[in-house]
Design a protein around this motif. Sequence first.
Motif, short mmCIF file in Angstrom:
data_model
loop_
_atom_site.label_atom_id
_atom_site.label_comp_id
_atom_site.label_asym_id
_atom_site.label_seq_id
_atom_site.Cartn_x
_atom_site.Cartn_y
_atom_site.Cartn_z
N LEU A 132 -14.51 4.63 19.82
CA LEU A 132 -14.10 5.14 21.36
C LEU A 132 -15.31 4.84 22.24
O LEU A 132 -14.97 4.68 23.36
N ALA A 133 -16.60 5.20 21.49
CA ALA A 133 -17.71 4.80 22.48
C ALA A 133 -17.82 3.63 23.26
O ALA A 133 -18.35 3.31 24.10
N ALA A 134 -17.33 2.68 22.09
CA ALA A 134 -17.50 1.23 22.64
C ALA A 134 -16.56 0.78 23.48
O ALA A 134 -16.69 -0.34 24.13
N GLY A 135 -15.60 1.62 23.82
CA GLY A 135 -14.69 1.64 24.96
C GLY A 135 -13.13 1.13 24.38
O GLY A 135 -12.52 1.19 25.23
N ALA A 136 -13.00 1.07 23.25
CA ALA A 136 -11.64 1.00 22.72
C ALA A 136 -10.90 2.15 22.92
O ALA A 136 -11.23 3.23 23.17
N ASP A 137 -9.41 1.95 23.41
CA ASP A 137 -8.34 2.81 23.55
C ASP A 137 -7.75 3.63 22.44
O ASP A 137 -7.11 4.54 22.58
N GLY A 138 -8.24 2.94 21.40
CA GLY A 138 -7.56 3.63 20.09
C GLY A 138 -8.04 2.82 18.92
O GLY A 138 -8.80 1.89 18.84
N LEU A 139 -7.60 3.31 17.65
CA LEU A 139 -7.92 2.58 16.57
C LEU A 139 -6.57 2.00 15.71
O LEU A 139 -5.51 3.08 15.67
N ALA A 140 -6.40 1.11 15.34
CA ALA A 140 -5.40 0.71 14.57
C ALA A 140 -5.90 0.90 13.06
O ALA A 140 -6.43 0.20 12.45
N ILE A 141 -5.10 1.64 12.35
CA ILE A 141 -5.23 2.04 10.72
C ILE A 141 -4.13 1.42 9.98
O ILE A 141 -2.81 1.49 10.11
N VAL A 142 -4.80 0.96 8.79
CA VAL A 142 -3.85 0.40 7.81
C VAL A 142 -3.97 1.31 6.49
O VAL A 142 -3.62 2.29 6.41
N SER A 143 -4.77 1.00 5.84
CA SER A 143 -5.06 1.58 4.28
C SER A 143 -5.55 3.13 4.29
O SER A 143 -5.20 3.58 3.51
N ALA A 144 -6.40 3.32 5.29
CA ALA A 144 -6.70 4.62 5.32
C ALA A 144 -5.72 5.69 5.57
O ALA A 144 -5.81 6.89 5.29
N ILE A 145 -4.53 5.07 6.04
CA ILE A 145 -3.33 6.25 6.11
C ILE A 145 -2.35 5.87 5.26
O ILE A 145 -2.04 6.60 4.44
N ILE A 146 -1.91 4.63 5.18
CA ILE A 146 -0.85 4.21 4.44
C ILE A 146 -0.95 4.25 2.77
O ILE A 146 -0.02 4.75 2.23
N LEU A 203 0.82 -1.17 0.13
CA LEU A 203 -0.03 0.01 -0.10
C LEU A 203 0.79 1.31 0.09
O LEU A 203 0.35 2.38 -0.70
N ALA A 204 2.09 1.31 0.72
CA ALA A 204 2.67 2.05 0.82
C ALA A 204 3.38 2.67 -0.88
O ALA A 204 3.61 3.75 -0.96
N GLY A 205 3.51 1.59 -1.71
CA GLY A 205 4.04 1.67 -3.19
C GLY A 205 5.18 2.59 -3.38
O GLY A 205 6.18 2.16 -2.15
N PRO A 206 5.55 3.15 -4.29
CA PRO A 206 6.87 3.83 -4.50
C PRO A 206 7.33 4.72 -3.26
O PRO A 206 8.44 4.82 -3.20
N ARG A 207 6.55 5.16 -2.73
CA ARG A 207 6.94 6.15 -1.49
C ARG A 207 7.59 5.35 -0.44
O ARG A 207 8.56 6.22 0.26
N GLY A 208 7.21 4.32 -0.25
CA GLY A 208 7.82 3.39 0.57
C GLY A 208 7.46 3.48 2.16
O GLY A 208 6.83 4.46 2.38
N VAL A 209 7.84 2.53 2.84
CA VAL A 209 7.14 2.37 4.21
C VAL A 209 7.89 3.70 5.33
O VAL A 209 6.99 4.06 5.84
N VAL A 210 9.10 3.73 5.23
CA VAL A 210 9.76 4.77 5.86
C VAL A 210 9.23 6.25 5.71
O VAL A 210 8.97 6.85 6.66
N GLU A 211 9.16 6.75 4.59
CA GLU A 211 8.54 8.04 4.12
C GLU A 211 6.98 8.11 4.51
O GLU A 211 6.65 9.08 4.78
N THR A 212 6.51 6.88 4.18
CA THR A 212 5.00 7.18 4.60
C THR A 212 4.77 7.25 6.07
O THR A 212 3.95 8.06 6.49
N VAL A 213 5.47 6.32 6.66
CA VAL A 213 5.40 6.53 8.44
C VAL A 213 5.76 8.17 8.80
O VAL A 213 5.28 8.58 9.52
N ARG A 214 7.10 8.39 8.13
CA ARG A 214 7.55 9.67 8.47
C ARG A 214 6.43 11.06 8.37
O ARG A 214 6.18 11.65 9.20
N ALA A 215 5.60 10.84 7.36
CA ALA A 215 4.53 11.69 6.95
C ALA A 215 3.24 11.50 8.03
O ALA A 215 3.07 12.59 8.51
#
Length: 213
Positions: free
Chosen positions: A177-191, A17-29
């Motif tokens: 969060l209303a269901a009680g989760a402490d956070g959201l784990a996101i893959v495609s919506a950001i990467i 999903l990171a594609g040509p941008r690469g994982v490290v640069e995607t995470v940096r952003a």
Amino acid sequence: MSRPFDLSLYLVTDEDLAGPRGVVETVRAAIDGGVTLVQHRFKQGSTRDFVATASALVDLLRPRGIPLIINDRVDVALAVDADGVHVGQSDMRVAKVRELIGPDRILGLSAAQMHELTPEELGPIDYLGVGPVFATSTKPNAPDPIGFEHLGRVKRTVGLPVVAIGGLKPEHVEPTLAAGADGLAIVSAIIAAEDPAAAARDFSTRIARYRGK
């Protein structure tokens, strides 16, 4: 005691999903947009490549105080001095993982159903990844979606920090969060976003707004 961590906006990497941008640069952003924790999931390629990318992520994240969690591979986590390991139901038993990584690193476990969560499984871990909340294409052979009601039931039962995962988008922040989760784990919506910083900021702003900050 494990290293401190914040599950609020938990980013899971995906090299395709990171594609040509690469994982490290995607995470940096993405961390500029408010990501609070990163899990590096490496689905294909050599161990050498896995270690190289994980090491680059440690160098990027540690000065910012953002933990790096390695998916499944305890050896890689130890090799790069990552902050923790995340395993699934078919991976190494959490008791053995804890024995290998020691008491100070973060240990997470994925689960969808309560029958997967025995006291022996819950005892060594620091947090639980629960899902998929919705159907997702980023993890082959994922269990059936569990929805928000079941997510809340798991959170109330386990007494541990819980991060929800699976098909989550910005509009799902409030019900998650209303269901009680402490956070959201996101893959495609950001990467996979054209602008990972803006995509992450959309999530982090909504999380902060829900929590009244």
